[in-house]
Write a protein that holds these residues in place. Structure first.
Motif: not given
Length: 69
Positions: A17-26, A28-39
């Motif tokens: 899950s996205q929560y698991a990624l956050i817990q692993a150190g990703v 939140r801004r990076t996840l937002d950028w991924l959702k928006k297909n930003k670099n």
């Protein structure tokens, strides 16, 4: 142009899950950028690949921007 749809497919297949990624150190801004297909940075890509035990092609693909000549 980058497309992160392979990431969402990989996460679903691996049950991550996205929560698991956050817990692993990703970040939140990076996840937002991924959702928006930003670099994202190569460090973020490496972190995602490590967490998901996958290759970069399982996270991102490059598509031709048809609006550009």
């Amino acid at each position: 142009m980058v497309d992160y749809s392979p990431l969402w497919d990989t996460m679903k297949k691996k049950g991550v899950s996205q929560y698991a990624l956050i817990q692993a150190g990703v970040d939140r801004r990076t996840l937002d950028w991924l959702k928006k297909n930003k670099n994202i940075t190569m460090l973020s890509l490496e972190k995602l690949c490590t967490i998901l035990d996958c290759s970069p092609s399982d996270v991102v693909r490059f598509v031709k921007d048809t609006s550009q000549p």
